[in-house]
Design an enzyme around this catalytic site. Structure first.
Site, PDB file in Angstrom:
ATOM      1  N   HIS A   7       0.825  -1.212   0.000  1.00 11.62           N
ATOM      2  CA  HIS A   7       0.000   0.000   0.000  1.00 11.62           C
ATOM      3  C   HIS A   7       0.857   1.259   0.000  1.00 11.62           C
ATOM      4  O   HIS A   7       2.052   1.196   0.272  1.00 11.62           O
ATOM      5  CB  HIS A   7      -0.958   0.034   1.205  1.00 11.62           C
ATOM      6  CG  HIS A   7      -0.268   0.088   2.541  1.00 11.62           C
ATOM      7  ND1 HIS A   7       0.029  -1.046   3.266  1.00 11.62           N
ATOM      8  CD2 HIS A   7       0.196   1.124   3.289  1.00 11.62           C
ATOM      9  CE1 HIS A   7       0.625  -0.705   4.406  1.00 11.62           C
ATOM     10  NE2 HIS A   7       0.746   0.610   4.440  1.00 11.62           N
ATOM     11  N   HIS A  79       3.981   7.122   3.809  1.00 15.10           N
ATOM     12  CA  HIS A  79       4.933   6.014   3.634  1.00 15.10           C
ATOM     13  C   HIS A  79       4.470   5.072   2.532  1.00 15.10           C
ATOM     14  O   HIS A  79       3.337   5.158   2.050  1.00 15.10           O
ATOM     15  CB  HIS A  79       5.173   5.255   4.949  1.00 15.10           C
ATOM     16  CG  HIS A  79       3.999   4.465   5.468  1.00 15.10           C
ATOM     17  ND1 HIS A  79       3.137   4.941   6.420  1.00 15.10           N
ATOM     18  CD2 HIS A  79       3.543   3.221   5.155  1.00 15.10           C
ATOM     19  CE1 HIS A  79       2.221   4.031   6.678  1.00 15.10           C
ATOM     20  NE2 HIS A  79       2.438   2.961   5.921  1.00 15.10           N
ATOM     21  N   GLU A 130       7.816   0.938   4.871  1.00 14.38           N
ATOM     22  CA  GLU A 130       7.329  -0.108   5.766  1.00 14.38           C
ATOM     23  C   GLU A 130       7.539  -1.448   5.065  1.00 14.38           C
ATOM     24  O   GLU A 130       7.343  -1.557   3.851  1.00 14.38           O
ATOM     25  CB  GLU A 130       5.828   0.106   6.038  1.00 14.38           C
ATOM     26  CG  GLU A 130       5.224  -0.931   6.980  1.00 14.38           C
ATOM     27  CD  GLU A 130       3.723  -0.709   7.243  1.00 14.38           C
ATOM     28  OE1 GLU A 130       3.105   0.087   6.509  1.00 14.38           O
ATOM     29  OE2 GLU A 130       3.188  -1.343   8.169  1.00 14.38           O
TER      30      GLU A 130
END
Lengths: 134, 134
Positions: A7, A79, A130
């Site tokens: 994502h 992010h 991430e």
């Protein structure tokens, strides 16, 4: 090592307005808001055919995105999340190559119930990365 | 209306170092650099299984990412690109809803040979959004 883009997360100052922008203006499939008290955020998942956009809004005190929204009052891309097969193996490889892992270096359980880690933006072209074991 | 996430673009201050980070440290499939003089950037495409990351480096004078890199010397996530079926239809719908299209409002031919448009970040939660007809 990295696999799919899991994502992109966008921090937003007004979750209702942002949800409307994605659902109505951009015509995407948007899910109901979901509180993630362990992560200090309320999340709205926008489903695209090949990945997700996560709209992040601060939840509770000490939300990790409160500072970001102070610096970026209109919101912004917060992010990007890449999938890895084995988060411990990925972490150890990255550390061996000099990349900095945020926090205490131990994976936490992320918004999708999988172990996640965050990497220092300075080591990744200014982008907060991430990693999610998926 | 929006379809796949076509790519995420990351502006980088050192293209060779950024390429190495993605190819070696993150172990992704990285293509050779490609000059895009019409867009004022040199691009390195990072191929993920479901989408692409584009590493952007300024090319020539008046590169559209020079200012971004001045403000973000370590680099940063520059924009996200969503696919649409018909860019003129998408543009007209967005304009009718009050969203601002950058430039003169006419699509340009993007790095993949398809028509593209950029939307004002203030109308999309601080995120610069590119639309690509694909």
């Amino acid at each position: 090592m990295i696999g799919r883009l899991n994502h992109i997360a966008i921090a937003v100052p007004d979750l209702e307005a942002a949800t409307k922008t994605y659902a109505s203006t951009l015509g995407a499939k948007v899910n109901p808001p979901q509180d993630e008290p362990d992560h200090g955020v309320t999340v709205v998942f926008v489903e695209l055919p090949n990945t997700k956009v996560e709209l992040l809004y601060p939840l509770g005190e000490n939300s990790p995105i409160a500072g970001f929204l102070e610096k970026n009052p209109a919101g912004g891309i917060h992010h990007i999340c890449y999938e890895v097969d084995d988060i411990i193996e990925a972490r150890d490889k990255l550390k061996a190559e000099g990349a900095r892992v945020l926090g205490n270096g131990e994976p936490k359980i992320g918004a999708h119930g999988n172990p996640v880690l965050f990497l220092h933006p300075k080591d990744f072209n200014g982008a907060l990365v991430e990693l999610e074991q998926a």
